[in-house]
Design an enzyme around this catalytic site. Structure first.
Site, mmCIF file in Angstrom:
data_model
loop_
_atom_site.group_PDB
_atom_site.id
_atom_site.type_symbol
_atom_site.label_atom_id
_atom_site.label_comp_id
_atom_site.label_asym_id
_atom_site.label_seq_id
_atom_site.Cartn_x
_atom_site.Cartn_y
_atom_site.Cartn_z
ATOM 1 N N ASN A 42 13.558 -4.027 -9.536
ATOM 2 C CA ASN A 42 12.403 -4.889 -9.801
ATOM 3 C C ASN A 42 12.849 -6.345 -9.890
ATOM 4 O OD1 ASN A 42 13.620 -4.009 -12.285
ATOM 5 N ND2 ASN A 42 11.831 -4.650 -13.440
ATOM 6 N N GLU A 44 11.231 -9.898 -11.178
ATOM 7 C CA GLU A 44 10.126 -10.549 -11.890
ATOM 8 C C GLU A 44 10.053 -12.034 -11.541
ATOM 9 O OE1 GLU A 44 10.578 -9.406 -16.020
ATOM 10 O OE2 GLU A 44 9.931 -7.347 -15.549
ATOM 11 N N CYS A 53 7.861 -4.351 -8.123
ATOM 12 C CA CYS A 53 8.563 -3.176 -8.653
ATOM 13 C C CYS A 53 9.753 -2.782 -7.776
ATOM 14 C CB CYS A 53 7.626 -1.981 -8.705
ATOM 15 S SG CYS A 53 6.294 -2.112 -9.894
ATOM 16 N N GLU A 55 10.478 0.181 -6.689
ATOM 17 C CA GLU A 55 10.096 1.129 -5.634
ATOM 18 C C GLU A 55 9.656 0.384 -4.375
ATOM 19 O OE1 GLU A 55 9.247 1.109 -8.800
ATOM 20 O OE2 GLU A 55 8.458 3.041 -9.473
ATOM 21 N N CYS A 90 4.428 3.310 -10.688
ATOM 22 C CA CYS A 90 3.079 2.792 -10.975
ATOM 23 C C CYS A 90 2.138 3.140 -9.820
ATOM 24 C CB CYS A 90 3.130 1.279 -11.224
ATOM 25 S SG CYS A 90 3.159 0.289 -9.713
ATOM 26 N N CYS A 93 2.698 1.320 -6.413
ATOM 27 C CA CYS A 93 3.857 1.854 -5.669
ATOM 28 C C CYS A 93 3.539 3.214 -5.056
ATOM 29 C CB CYS A 93 5.078 1.921 -6.574
ATOM 30 S SG CYS A 93 5.714 0.279 -6.988
HETATM 31 N N1 THU Z 1 8.381 -1.547 -12.927
HETATM 32 C C1 THU Z 1 8.991 -1.040 -11.824
HETATM 33 O O1 THU Z 1 9.818 -1.713 -11.192
HETATM 34 N N2 THU Z 1 8.667 0.216 -11.445
HETATM 35 C C2 THU Z 1 7.846 1.050 -12.129
HETATM 36 O O2 THU Z 1 7.616 2.183 -11.711
HETATM 37 C C3 THU Z 1 7.226 0.606 -13.379
HETATM 38 C C4 THU Z 1 7.363 -0.841 -13.684
HETATM 39 C C5 THU Z 1 8.760 -2.890 -13.370
HETATM 40 C C6 THU Z 1 7.716 -3.955 -13.190
HETATM 41 C C7 THU Z 1 8.124 -4.959 -14.246
HETATM 42 O O3 THU Z 1 9.144 -5.789 -13.693
HETATM 43 C C8 THU Z 1 8.734 -4.111 -15.339
HETATM 44 O O4 THU Z 1 9.053 -2.870 -14.754
HETATM 45 C C9 THU Z 1 7.827 -3.876 -16.535
HETATM 46 O O5 THU Z 1 6.589 -3.418 -16.140
#
Ligand code: THU
Length: 136
Positions: A42, A44, A53, A55, A90, A93
């Site tokens: 991920n 940000e 994310c 994925e 999520c 994804c």
């Molecule tokens: N996140 C992911 O990368 N994948 C997931 O399946 C759930 C959430 C990340 C997004 C964000 O950077 C952090 O986790 C918190 O939500």
């Protein structure tokens, strides 16, 4: 390619996460039908909504390498990079996975460790889904 190896790549990718806001670090690894594996973490952003994310970063890495058919994805993550629980993908994804696979056979592997993981089909995680064939 064994599921354990895909999980190992996802666990490795946790360390690549850029998550200075949530501190929740996620790693993913996609297995393409070609047999190649692509990692993602991920990423940000100071503008929070711009985060992507793990994925999706893994899937887009595969697609940008020319892959169009994907077989499986492994996902793991946790606060400060400590993977102590399952981290299911999520909704956004799940929909992105749907674009490049057969949801009846595509495997979503959610991992707690290199040995402890659960394998689900995308169809079970995203039933009655909308996909590219609807627009064909
Ligand atoms: N996140 C992911 O990368 N994948 C997931 O399946 C759930 C959430 C990340 C997004 C964000 O950077 C952090 O986790 C918190 O939500």
């Amino acid at each position: 390619m064994k599921d354990e190896e895909i999980v190992a790549k996802a666990l490795e990718m946790v360390g690549k996460a850029y998550a200075p806001y949530s501190h929740f670090q996620v790693g993913a690894a996609v297995l393409a039908e070609s047999g190649r594996v692509y990692g993602g973490a991920n990423v940000e952003n100071a503008s929070y909504g711009a985060a992507v994310c793990a994925e999706r970063n893994a899937i887009f890495a595969a697609v940008n390498a020319g892959e169009r058919k994907l077989s499986a994805i492994a996902v793991c993550g946790g606060k400060d990079g400590k993977v102590t629980d399952f981290c299911p993908p999520c909704g956004i994804c799940r929909q992105v996975m749907r674009e490049f696979c057969d949801p009846r056979t595509f495997r979503v592997i959610i991992a707690k460790s290199a040995r402890e993981f659960k394998t689900l089909t995308l169809e079970s995680l995203l039933p009655e889904s909308f996909g590219p064939e609807a627009l064909a």
